[in-house]
Design a protein around this motif. Structure first.
Motif, PDB file in Angstrom:
ATOM      1  N   UNK A   1       0.832  -1.210   0.000  1.00  0.00           N
ATOM      2  CA  UNK A   1       0.000   0.000   0.000  1.00  0.00           C
ATOM      3  C   UNK A   1       0.866   1.260   0.000  1.00  0.00           C
ATOM      4  N   UNK A   2       1.970   1.225   0.735  1.00  0.00           N
ATOM      5  CA  UNK A   2       2.873   2.373   0.759  1.00  0.00           C
ATOM      6  C   UNK A   2       3.455   2.616  -0.635  1.00  0.00           C
ATOM      7  N   UNK A   3       3.854   1.548  -1.309  1.00  0.00           N
ATOM      8  CA  UNK A   3       4.422   1.679  -2.652  1.00  0.00           C
ATOM      9  C   UNK A   3       3.368   2.190  -3.632  1.00  0.00           C
ATOM     10  N   UNK A   4       2.159   1.670  -3.556  1.00  0.00           N
ATOM     11  CA  UNK A   4       1.078   2.140  -4.438  1.00  0.00           C
ATOM     12  C   UNK A   4       0.815   3.627  -4.222  1.00  0.00           C
ATOM     13  N   UNK A   5       0.796   4.041  -2.956  1.00  0.00           N
ATOM     14  CA  UNK A   5       0.539   5.447  -2.641  1.00  0.00           C
ATOM     15  C   UNK A   5       1.670   6.333  -3.176  1.00  0.00           C
TER      16      UNK A   5
ATOM     17  N   UNK B   1       1.259   9.379  -5.810  1.00  0.00           N
ATOM     18  CA  UNK B   1       1.683  10.739  -5.500  1.00  0.00           C
ATOM     19  C   UNK B   1       2.701  11.245  -6.528  1.00  0.00           C
ATOM     20  N   UNK B   2       3.596  10.365  -6.977  1.00  0.00           N
ATOM     21  CA  UNK B   2       4.582  10.749  -7.981  1.00  0.00           C
ATOM     22  C   UNK B   2       3.895  11.110  -9.290  1.00  0.00           C
TER      23      UNK B   2
ATOM     24  N   UNK C   1       0.829  12.243  -9.641  1.00  0.00           N
ATOM     25  CA  UNK C   1       0.129  13.509  -9.455  1.00  0.00           C
ATOM     26  C   UNK C   1       1.120  14.680  -9.482  1.00  0.00           C
ATOM     27  N   UNK C   2       2.263  14.502  -8.847  1.00  0.00           N
ATOM     28  CA  UNK C   2       3.277  15.557  -8.836  1.00  0.00           C
ATOM     29  C   UNK C   2       3.790  15.830 -10.245  1.00  0.00           C
ATOM     30  N   UNK C   3       4.103  14.760 -10.989  1.00  0.00           N
ATOM     31  CA  UNK C   3       4.616  14.936 -12.347  1.00  0.00           C
ATOM     32  C   UNK C   3       3.580  15.583 -13.250  1.00  0.00           C
ATOM     33  N   UNK C   4       2.310  15.224 -13.080  1.00  0.00           N
ATOM     34  CA  UNK C   4       1.247  15.814 -13.894  1.00  0.00           C
ATOM     35  C   UNK C   4       1.165  17.315 -13.628  1.00  0.00           C
ATOM     36  N   UNK C   5       1.220  17.696 -12.357  1.00  0.00           N
ATOM     37  CA  UNK C   5       1.151  19.106 -12.000  1.00  0.00           C
ATOM     38  C   UNK C   5       2.394  19.846 -12.481  1.00  0.00           C
ATOM     39  N   UNK C   6       3.546  19.212 -12.363  1.00  0.00           N
ATOM     40  CA  UNK C   6       4.794  19.844 -12.772  1.00  0.00           C
ATOM     41  C   UNK C   6       4.827  20.102 -14.270  1.00  0.00           C
ATOM     42  N   UNK C   7       4.384  19.128 -15.055  1.00  0.00           N
ATOM     43  CA  UNK C   7       4.458  19.268 -16.506  1.00  0.00           C
ATOM     44  C   UNK C   7       3.410  20.224 -17.056  1.00  0.00           C
ATOM     45  N   UNK C   8       2.371  20.535 -16.267  1.00  0.00           N
ATOM     46  CA  UNK C   8       1.357  21.486 -16.732  1.00  0.00           C
ATOM     47  C   UNK C   8       1.838  22.923 -16.607  1.00  0.00           C
TER      48      UNK C   8
END
Length: 78
Positions: free
Chosen positions: A19-23, A27-28, A30-37
């Motif tokens: 579960x920790x790895x999935x989370x 999160x990575x 979501x971060x990359x999506x926000x960063x690339x926008x």
């Protein structure tokens, strides 16, 4: 009976780790999506370009002597 309990506990530990790895993966993404926008998005430097490194660890310091240290490094060539 004890070996069953130990196996159960080990399985719970593995499930928790999964579960920790999935989370972290979520999160990575979501971060990359926000960063690339945001402009300029992903920046890829080329050989022989000059860059400066920003020390963001100095943003949240309360030590007086660190407040006078420059946050940007001297220009470096890639």
């Amino acid at each position: 009976d004890i070996s069953t309990q130990i196996a159960y506990i080990e399985q719970q530990r593995l499930d928790g780790y999964e579960e920790v790895v999935k989370h972290a993966i979520k999160r990575k993404a979501a971060f990359n999506k926000k960063l690339l926008q945001k402009p300029p998005g992903e920046v890829i430097f080329k050989i022989s370009q000059l860059v400066q490194v920003y020390r963001n660890d100095l943003d949240y310091t309360f030590k007086t002597e660190w407040k006078l240290i420059p946050k940007w490094s001297v220009p470096r060539r890639i």
